[in-house]
Design a protein around this motif. Structure first.
Motif, short mmCIF file in Angstrom:
data_model
loop_
_atom_site.label_atom_id
_atom_site.label_comp_id
_atom_site.label_asym_id
_atom_site.label_seq_id
_atom_site.Cartn_x
_atom_site.Cartn_y
_atom_site.Cartn_z
N LEU A 132 9.00 3.82 -5.71
CA LEU A 132 7.55 3.20 -6.15
C LEU A 132 6.61 3.16 -5.15
CD1 LEU A 132 5.96 1.30 -8.26
CD2 LEU A 132 7.26 -0.86 -7.08
N LEU A 133 5.45 3.63 -5.53
CA LEU A 133 4.35 3.86 -4.79
C LEU A 133 3.17 3.23 -5.05
CD1 LEU A 133 4.71 7.68 -3.97
CD2 LEU A 133 5.79 5.89 -2.69
N PRO A 136 6.31 0.43 3.75
CA PRO A 136 5.62 1.20 4.92
C PRO A 136 4.57 2.14 4.24
CG PRO A 136 7.78 2.11 4.45
CD PRO A 136 7.72 0.84 3.63
N VAL A 137 3.17 2.56 5.05
CA VAL A 137 2.52 3.52 4.57
C VAL A 137 3.06 4.90 4.63
CG1 VAL A 137 0.38 4.67 5.19
CG2 VAL A 137 0.63 2.26 5.42
N ILE A 138 3.29 5.72 3.80
CA ILE A 138 3.82 7.01 3.71
C ILE A 138 2.71 8.14 3.63
CG2 ILE A 138 5.84 6.23 2.25
CD1 ILE A 138 4.80 7.68 -0.07
N HIS A 139 1.51 7.73 3.21
CA HIS A 139 0.52 8.64 3.31
C HIS A 139 -0.86 7.85 3.52
CE1 HIS A 139 -1.41 12.71 3.21
NE2 HIS A 139 -2.22 12.15 2.33
N THR A 140 -1.93 8.52 4.16
CA THR A 140 -3.41 7.97 4.12
C THR A 140 -4.01 9.14 3.63
OG1 THR A 140 -3.00 6.35 5.86
CG2 THR A 140 -4.97 7.09 5.39
N PHE A 141 -4.76 9.11 2.32
CA PHE A 141 -5.43 10.13 1.82
C PHE A 141 -6.72 10.44 2.88
CE2 PHE A 141 -3.55 8.73 -2.42
CZ PHE A 141 -2.94 9.97 -2.41
N THR A 142 -7.12 11.69 2.64
CA THR A 142 -8.19 12.17 3.50
C THR A 142 -9.10 12.77 2.59
OG1 THR A 142 -7.17 14.49 3.83
CG2 THR A 142 -6.65 12.72 5.61
N ASP A 181 8.58 9.66 -9.07
CA ASP A 181 7.72 8.65 -8.29
C ASP A 181 7.07 7.96 -9.36
OD1 ASP A 181 8.10 9.44 -5.63
OD2 ASP A 181 6.76 10.84 -5.86
N LEU A 182 6.91 6.52 -9.31
CA LEU A 182 6.48 5.73 -10.16
C LEU A 182 5.15 5.11 -9.07
CD1 LEU A 182 5.63 3.79 -12.68
CD2 LEU A 182 7.26 2.28 -11.59
N LEU A 183 3.78 5.65 -9.52
CA LEU A 183 2.77 5.40 -8.92
C LEU A 183 1.74 4.43 -9.83
CD1 LEU A 183 0.50 6.16 -6.64
CD2 LEU A 183 -0.30 8.13 -8.25
N ASP A 184 1.08 3.50 -8.97
CA ASP A 184 0.09 2.59 -9.56
C ASP A 184 -1.05 2.50 -8.34
OD1 ASP A 184 -0.87 0.40 -10.78
OD2 ASP A 184 -0.20 -1.09 -9.15
N VAL A 185 -1.98 2.54 -8.76
CA VAL A 185 -3.23 2.48 -8.16
C VAL A 185 -3.87 1.13 -7.97
CG1 VAL A 185 -5.78 3.11 -7.51
CG2 VAL A 185 -4.04 4.87 -8.33
N VAL A 239 -1.43 4.96 0.98
CA VAL A 239 -0.07 4.86 -0.16
C VAL A 239 0.95 4.13 0.61
CG1 VAL A 239 0.98 6.20 -1.54
CG2 VAL A 239 -1.09 7.01 -0.72
N HIS A 240 1.47 3.27 -0.23
CA HIS A 240 2.71 2.54 0.36
C HIS A 240 3.92 2.78 -0.53
CE1 HIS A 240 0.52 -0.49 3.24
NE2 HIS A 240 -0.51 0.08 2.50
N GLN A 241 5.03 2.35 0.26
CA GLN A 241 6.22 2.44 -0.66
C GLN A 241 6.50 1.24 -0.95
OE1 GLN A 241 9.43 5.02 0.53
NE2 GLN A 241 10.82 4.07 -1.04
#
Length: 365
Positions: free
Chosen positions: A160-161, A182-188, A121-125, A239-241
């Motif tokens: 890419l996330l 799409p949203v693949i996760h919403t942090f809690t 995964d390539l992650l960018d905040v 978190v979107h792809q």
């Protein structure tokens, strides 16, 4: 199984990668491929650090080194990576950008070959990895573009996330609309448990706001030295792809630097395409800071100045700020940030909306 997460933008994205690994994979162990680039709050030297700037690194491949808890940056350099390695269960492998995109691509190829990871995964905040390069609000495109250029050339599938769209204060969520998948996760709030102790000391503003929105913080947060207003909304913890090919087609700098063999080449192309290099900004600011005397952490002086700042912030509709922004606003040195944080939390604990500082809706009594 090994998960490999490439932290696109530096130390804050590495912290977010730890949260992502636990949330998506339920596995506390991952390899995080990240820059040692903590800006001037931690490191007085401009730009990212390479392997030659550390002692105690551990070789993973011929071109890739891990930064374990026992590693140390060579003075006067500073780095959060050894402490991250001490407090989190992951391996932090160092992106060394000194040989440009070709060098980073080689490092990533070797790492993938060595690890044979289950996923990459390539992650960018924040989402500035999806920038074109000419946006007037864009401030730090270089690291993200370099990571994107390398990931697009590696012989492995990379996802890419984008976490926390707009939270880096560079591209707004409106700017990013249409570029996110799409949203693949919403942090809690529960997802933040693993990194909560880290956020007590780590200076990342974007990842701090990512965690704060996951815990329910909403409003407007002022960040950085310029006091940029960043909305804290329901989009914050998502978190979107995103499509890698689309990202590369948009990102002019990433396309231009793909064949670079040095960081100097990357910087030159950043100046040409974006009009600046963020490392130049750090060089100029570092030179300016050397001439600035550090302020005193005197509660009798600081608290009235804080009251004045908060009164003005309320008029701007601000609900939160970061301790980095407070440090700069109160004319303190970056090295005093943690002491300021402790002083304020002890003085007014009701305003600590971890890891942010909450602006009260009325004047303190």
């Amino acid at each position: 199984m090994t998960r490999l997460i490439v932290a696109a933008g530096g130390g804050g994205d590495a912290v977010a990668a730890a949260m992502l690994a636990a949330a998506l994979y339920g596995d506390d162990r991952a390899v995080v491929f990240t820059y040692a680039w903590d800006r001037l709050l931690i490191d007085p030297l401009p730009g990212p650090r390479g392997v030659v700037d550390f002692t105690g690194t551990e070789r993973l491949t011929s071109a890739v080194w891990a930064v374990p808890a026992t590693a140390r940056p060579i003075a006067p350099a500073g780095s959060t990576l050894p402490r991250l390695a001490a407090e989190l269960p992951h391996t932090f492998a160092l992106i060394d950008p000194n040989h440009g995109a070709e060098g980073v691509t080689c490092q990533l190829e070797e790492l993938v070959g060595h690890l044979q990871p289950e996923s990459v995964d390539l992650l960018d905040v924040g989402g500035d990895i999806l920038a074109r390069g000419d946006e007037p609000t864009l401030k730090s495109p270089l690291a993200d573009a370099l990571a994107l250029a390398a990931c697009c050339q590696v012989n492995a599938p990379v996802r890419l996330l984008v976490a926390g769209p707009g939270l880096d204060g560079e591209l707004s969520s409106e700017d990013l609309r249409g570029t996110l998948g799409p949203v693949i996760h919403t942090f809690t709030a529960q997802d933040t448990d693993r990194i909560s102790p880290v956020l007590e000391w780590h200076p990342s503003e974007a990842t701090g706001m990512l965690a704060a929105t996951a815990r329910g913080a909403r409003g407007i947060c002022e960040v950085r030295d310029a006091g940029l207003p960043v909305p804290l909304t329901d989009d914050g913890p998502t978190v979107h792809q995103a499509d890698m090919d689309d990202a590369l087609s948009r990102n002019k700098l990433a396309r231009a630097i793909m064949a670079t063999a040095s960081l100097d080449e990357v910087e030159a192309l950043s100046r040409e395409i974006c009009g600046y290099s963020e490392i130049d900004y750090e060089r100029n600011k570092a030179a300016w800071l050397t001439d600035q005397p550090a302020g005193k952490l005197d509660p009798e002086t600081l608290l009235p100045r804080l009251d004045q700042f908060e009164a003005e912030a309320r008029q701007r509709g601000v609900t939160h700020t970061t301790f980095r922004h407070l440090t700069e606003t109160l004319n303190l040195h970056g090295s005093q940030r943690q002491h300021l944080r402790e002083l304020l939390i002890n003085s007014r604990p009701q305003q600590y909306d971890a890891p942010l500082w909450r602006i009260t809706t009325s004047e303190p009594e």
